[in-house]
Design a protein around this motif. Structure first.
Motif, PDB file in Angstrom:
ATOM      1  N   GLU A  69       0.831  -1.199   0.000  1.00 59.98           N
ATOM      2  CA  GLU A  69       0.000   0.000   0.000  1.00 59.98           C
ATOM      3  C   GLU A  69       0.869   1.254   0.000  1.00 59.98           C
ATOM      4  O   GLU A  69       2.014   1.234   0.433  1.00 59.98           O
ATOM      5  CB  GLU A  69      -0.923  -0.003   1.215  1.00 59.98           C
ATOM      6  CG  GLU A  69      -1.946  -1.120   1.164  1.00 59.98           C
ATOM      7  CD  GLU A  69      -2.860  -1.114   2.365  1.00 59.98           C
ATOM      8  OE1 GLU A  69      -2.684  -0.264   3.259  1.00 59.98           O
ATOM      9  OE2 GLU A  69      -3.754  -1.962   2.404  1.00 59.98           O
ATOM     10  N   GLU A  70       0.270   2.328  -0.458  1.00 62.24           N
ATOM     11  CA  GLU A  70       0.990   3.603  -0.509  1.00 62.24           C
ATOM     12  C   GLU A  70       1.375   4.061   0.891  1.00 62.24           C
ATOM     13  O   GLU A  70       0.726   3.725   1.868  1.00 62.24           O
ATOM     14  CB  GLU A  70       0.110   4.684  -1.133  1.00 62.24           C
ATOM     15  CG  GLU A  70      -0.275   4.418  -2.553  1.00 62.24           C
ATOM     16  CD  GLU A  70      -1.239   5.460  -3.083  1.00 62.24           C
ATOM     17  OE1 GLU A  70      -1.862   6.182  -2.277  1.00 62.24           O
ATOM     18  OE2 GLU A  70      -1.360   5.554  -4.310  1.00 62.24           O
ATOM     19  N   GLY A  74       0.087   9.477  -0.056  1.00 60.98           N
ATOM     20  CA  GLY A  74       0.101   8.912  -1.403  1.00 60.98           C
ATOM     21  C   GLY A  74       1.493   8.678  -1.955  1.00 60.98           C
ATOM     22  O   GLY A  74       1.660   8.421  -3.140  1.00 60.98           O
ATOM     23  N   LYS A  75       2.495   8.750  -1.103  1.00 61.63           N
ATOM     24  CA  LYS A  75       3.873   8.546  -1.552  1.00 61.63           C
ATOM     25  C   LYS A  75       4.181   7.054  -1.642  1.00 61.63           C
ATOM     26  O   LYS A  75       3.470   6.221  -1.118  1.00 61.63           O
ATOM     27  CB  LYS A  75       4.840   9.223  -0.585  1.00 61.63           C
ATOM     28  CG  LYS A  75       4.686  10.725  -0.539  1.00 61.63           C
ATOM     29  CD  LYS A  75       5.677  11.340   0.401  1.00 61.63           C
ATOM     30  CE  LYS A  75       5.506  12.860   0.410  1.00 61.63           C
ATOM     31  NZ  LYS A  75       6.432  13.491   1.333  1.00 61.63           N
TER      32      LYS A  75
END
Length: 98
Positions: A69-70, A74-75
């Motif tokens: 998962e990010e 959202g990086k």
């Protein structure tokens, strides 16, 4: 829809068999709707061949593209390049040479 095992594991929360279920619900009861089964039943092997089930190929591709998962904001996940990318390269190398 989602399956309990996916929710317990904290994964995506959707069930890839939703299309399969939609065909079954559209067909309805067998008696008066027998002709609908002639349209839906032949698609069941195709659906399973392409992997629209919990352990199928399309589900594996979805997992491959969504894991890990990010990170925050959202990086990219911090462990992606150091841990997961090398593992994927090793795995793909072995698979391609088999």
């Amino acid at each position: 829809a989602s399956t309990v095992d996916l929710l317990i594991q904290g994964e995506f929360g959707w069930d890839p068999e939703e299309f399969h279920y939609a065909l079954q619900q559209w067909a309805g009861e067998m008696g008066p709707n027998w002709y609908k089964y002639l349209l839906t039943v032949p698609w069941i092997p195709v659906i399973h061949f392409f992997g629209l089930n919990d352990t199928g190929a399309l589900f594996a591709i979805e997992w491959w593209l969504s894991f890990p998962e990010e990170g925050a904001g959202g990086k990219c996940n911090k462990e992606f390049w150091s841990k997961w990318f090398p593992r994927r390269v090793k795995h793909n190398t072995v698979v391609w040479f088999l």
